[in-house]
Design a protein around this motif. Sequence first.
Motif, PDB file in Angstrom:
ATOM      1  N   GLU A   1      16.974   0.733  -4.104  1.00  0.00           N
ATOM      2  CA  GLU A   1      17.118   1.470  -2.852  1.00  0.00           C
ATOM      3  C   GLU A   1      16.903   0.618  -1.611  1.00  0.00           C
ATOM      4  OE1 GLU A   1      15.348   4.455  -5.857  1.00  0.00           O
ATOM      5  OE2 GLU A   1      15.064   2.363  -5.340  1.00  0.00           O
ATOM      6  N   SER A   2      15.994  -0.364  -1.676  1.00  0.00           N
ATOM      7  CA  SER A   2      15.576  -1.015  -0.442  1.00  0.00           C
ATOM      8  C   SER A   2      15.055  -2.421  -0.702  1.00  0.00           C
ATOM      9  CB  SER A   2      14.476  -0.173   0.230  1.00  0.00           C
ATOM     10  OG  SER A   2      13.936  -0.830   1.350  1.00  0.00           O
ATOM     11  N   TRP A   3      15.223  -3.293   0.317  1.00  0.00           N
ATOM     12  CA  TRP A   3      14.587  -4.606   0.288  1.00  0.00           C
ATOM     13  C   TRP A   3      13.111  -4.501   0.644  1.00  0.00           C
ATOM     14  CZ3 TRP A   3      15.794  -8.863  -2.010  1.00  0.00           C
ATOM     15  CH2 TRP A   3      17.125  -9.250  -2.188  1.00  0.00           C
ATOM     16  N   LEU A   4      12.727  -3.417   1.329  1.00  0.00           N
ATOM     17  CA  LEU A   4      11.326  -3.217   1.657  1.00  0.00           C
ATOM     18  C   LEU A   4      10.592  -2.758   0.404  1.00  0.00           C
ATOM     19  CD1 LEU A   4      11.662  -1.380   5.086  1.00  0.00           C
ATOM     20  CD2 LEU A   4      11.081  -3.781   4.693  1.00  0.00           C
ATOM     21  N   LEU A   5       9.502  -3.397   0.072  1.00  0.00           N
ATOM     22  CA  LEU A   5       8.787  -3.090  -1.161  1.00  0.00           C
ATOM     23  C   LEU A   5       7.451  -2.426  -0.858  1.00  0.00           C
ATOM     24  CD1 LEU A   5       9.465  -6.359  -3.198  1.00  0.00           C
ATOM     25  CD2 LEU A   5      10.750  -4.218  -3.193  1.00  0.00           C
ATOM     26  N   PRO A   6       6.995  -1.543  -1.749  1.00  0.00           N
ATOM     27  CA  PRO A   6       5.706  -0.881  -1.538  1.00  0.00           C
ATOM     28  C   PRO A   6       4.547  -1.812  -1.870  1.00  0.00           C
ATOM     29  CG  PRO A   6       6.626  -0.220  -3.639  1.00  0.00           C
ATOM     30  CD  PRO A   6       7.658  -1.100  -2.989  1.00  0.00           C
ATOM     31  N   VAL A   7       3.354  -1.419  -1.461  1.00  0.00           N
ATOM     32  CA  VAL A   7       2.151  -2.137  -1.887  1.00  0.00           C
ATOM     33  C   VAL A   7       1.963  -1.897  -3.374  1.00  0.00           C
ATOM     34  CG1 VAL A   7      -0.356  -2.279  -1.659  1.00  0.00           C
ATOM     35  CG2 VAL A   7       1.079  -1.960   0.379  1.00  0.00           C
TER      36      VAL A   7
ATOM     37  N   LEU B   1      -3.231  -0.366 -15.257  1.00  0.00           N
ATOM     38  CA  LEU B   1      -2.269   0.478 -14.547  1.00  0.00           C
ATOM     39  C   LEU B   1      -1.720  -0.274 -13.349  1.00  0.00           C
ATOM     40  CD1 LEU B   1      -4.342   3.794 -14.509  1.00  0.00           C
ATOM     41  CD2 LEU B   1      -2.702   3.044 -16.231  1.00  0.00           C
ATOM     42  N   ARG B   2      -0.398  -0.358 -13.271  1.00  0.00           N
ATOM     43  CA  ARG B   2       0.243  -0.919 -12.078  1.00  0.00           C
ATOM     44  C   ARG B   2       0.659   0.248 -11.187  1.00  0.00           C
ATOM     45  NH1 ARG B   2       2.070  -5.894 -11.278  1.00  0.00           N
ATOM     46  NH2 ARG B   2       2.106  -6.310 -13.516  1.00  0.00           N
ATOM     47  N   LEU B   3       0.104   0.299  -9.992  1.00  0.00           N
ATOM     48  CA  LEU B   3       0.318   1.413  -9.082  1.00  0.00           C
ATOM     49  C   LEU B   3       1.124   0.983  -7.868  1.00  0.00           C
ATOM     50  CD1 LEU B   3      -3.351   2.755  -9.149  1.00  0.00           C
ATOM     51  CD2 LEU B   3      -1.407   3.767 -10.342  1.00  0.00           C
ATOM     52  N   LEU B   4       2.026   1.843  -7.448  1.00  0.00           N
ATOM     53  CA  LEU B   4       2.773   1.656  -6.206  1.00  0.00           C
ATOM     54  C   LEU B   4       2.209   2.648  -5.194  1.00  0.00           C
ATOM     55  CD1 LEU B   4       6.421   1.374  -7.615  1.00  0.00           C
ATOM     56  CD2 LEU B   4       4.738  -0.439  -7.250  1.00  0.00           C
ATOM     57  N   ARG B   5       1.704   2.129  -4.083  1.00  0.00           N
ATOM     58  CA  ARG B   5       1.033   2.967  -3.096  1.00  0.00           C
ATOM     59  C   ARG B   5       2.032   3.655  -2.175  1.00  0.00           C
ATOM     60  NH1 ARG B   5      -3.775   3.451  -5.537  1.00  0.00           N
ATOM     61  NH2 ARG B   5      -4.825   1.436  -5.838  1.00  0.00           N
ATOM     62  N   TRP B   6       1.695   4.905  -1.819  1.00  0.00           N
ATOM     63  CA  TRP B   6       2.575   5.613  -0.894  1.00  0.00           C
ATOM     64  C   TRP B   6       2.365   5.143   0.538  1.00  0.00           C
ATOM     65  CZ3 TRP B   6       0.970   8.803   3.145  1.00  0.00           C
ATOM     66  CH2 TRP B   6      -0.373   9.171   3.165  1.00  0.00           C
ATOM     67  N   ARG B   7       1.258   4.417   0.778  1.00  0.00           N
ATOM     68  CA  ARG B   7       1.020   3.820   2.093  1.00  0.00           C
ATOM     69  C   ARG B   7       1.445   2.359   2.081  1.00  0.00           C
ATOM     70  NH1 ARG B   7      -3.554   6.613   4.773  1.00  0.00           N
ATOM     71  NH2 ARG B   7      -4.610   7.976   3.286  1.00  0.00           N
ATOM     72  N   GLY B   8       2.002   1.905   3.195  1.00  0.00           N
ATOM     73  CA  GLY B   8       2.286   0.491   3.348  1.00  0.00           C
ATOM     74  C   GLY B   8       1.042  -0.273   3.755  1.00  0.00           C
TER      75      GLY B   8
END
Length: 380
Positions: free
Chosen positions: A197-203, A279-286
């Motif tokens: 979807e995006s080049w911007l990646l989550p934390v 656990l590898r987590l993707l944060r909803w906050r940047g």
Amino acid sequence: MFQHPPDQWRKCQRPCVPETVSWGIRELRAMPAKDPLIETLKVCILELQAEDTVTDSSPHLASCCELLELILRKGLQQPVLSLTHRDYWCCFEQLVQLDTCGRLSAVSLAVQQTTACPKLLSAQGRGRYFIRLMLSRRTLGNIVNHLLHTSGIMEWYSPDISVLRNEEFVEPFLSLCLVLTEMEFKLNIQNCSFLDESWLLPVCETYEAVPCRELGMVLRYLDRRVFVLELLRGGVAQADMFAEPGDIIDEINGISLRNSSNGKAGVVLSRLKGQPLFLRLLRWRGENGAVYRPLLPLLRQLKQENPSLEFGSPLPKPTVQRDSQSQCVKEGRILYAVQLLGKTNIGMYGGKEVLQYAIPTVLQKRQSRKDVLLGCETPD
């Protein structure tokens, strides 16, 4: 028009690489401006060179990667009478298939790693993952050079508009790729679930949990991803506070949960009962604390389904949709619906060099906005 190299050049054991590939800031600034994409890429590289090591948090990394993608995609023609869309990722796949001499073992391994990644669901995602691999392994210049010397792939590009088949543009572009090859990139390759979807990646963070019977989380499967919906009182998740509602569980002990069907996380956890969990987590906050933008529609859907769901901060309100489409065709030209923020005087001889001063000036004036149609043209 770009001329393909003679057969004896294409059959050489190694690509022809310029003797000097270590470019400094002075050499980059001295490079003549040709194609707008190349000029903008040069500016991004100058910004990246100010850092000793480029990481995912580097502010200009996403722009640099996007420009590489635009250049590799520009002029790429679609096959006739085929329902398959051809993207630049197909060029790298074909490059390995045409390598009958086994010269591209490093490229072959990178292509295999990209193809095997379960988190990538589209050719666009695989191409972006491959670009990040090339930057991390410092092989971008050599691989692009091989691409330029493979006539079977170059025939896919239009000689009229492609950067790769323009004799004025291709040398500056290859030089910039070689500059990137000399730079140090330290990227988290495992953080790739949003490259489609995006080049911007989550934390992206990893948490180690001690063996336990239950983590104490309510999960919601949405868009083939596993969202944390609620932390149960007394559970390990609430006690350690390693996750919060809105976060995504991307992996458990190396097992990807991207493209998961309902219940997959529970099945994986049951198999690992009594074992330490990673656990590898993707944060909803940047990193700046704001909402990771590609997640915003999904977070709004979670909130709509669960009105009592509370995030750490309120979600931005949806923007008002305009009646007009984002782009249209008028008199044979593609026009884009944009907002004019204002105007300022840049003098008689102002060029693109004054943009860095003109844009802040316009924003500071806070002039009334106006909806306009923008058309882009390239010089003959």
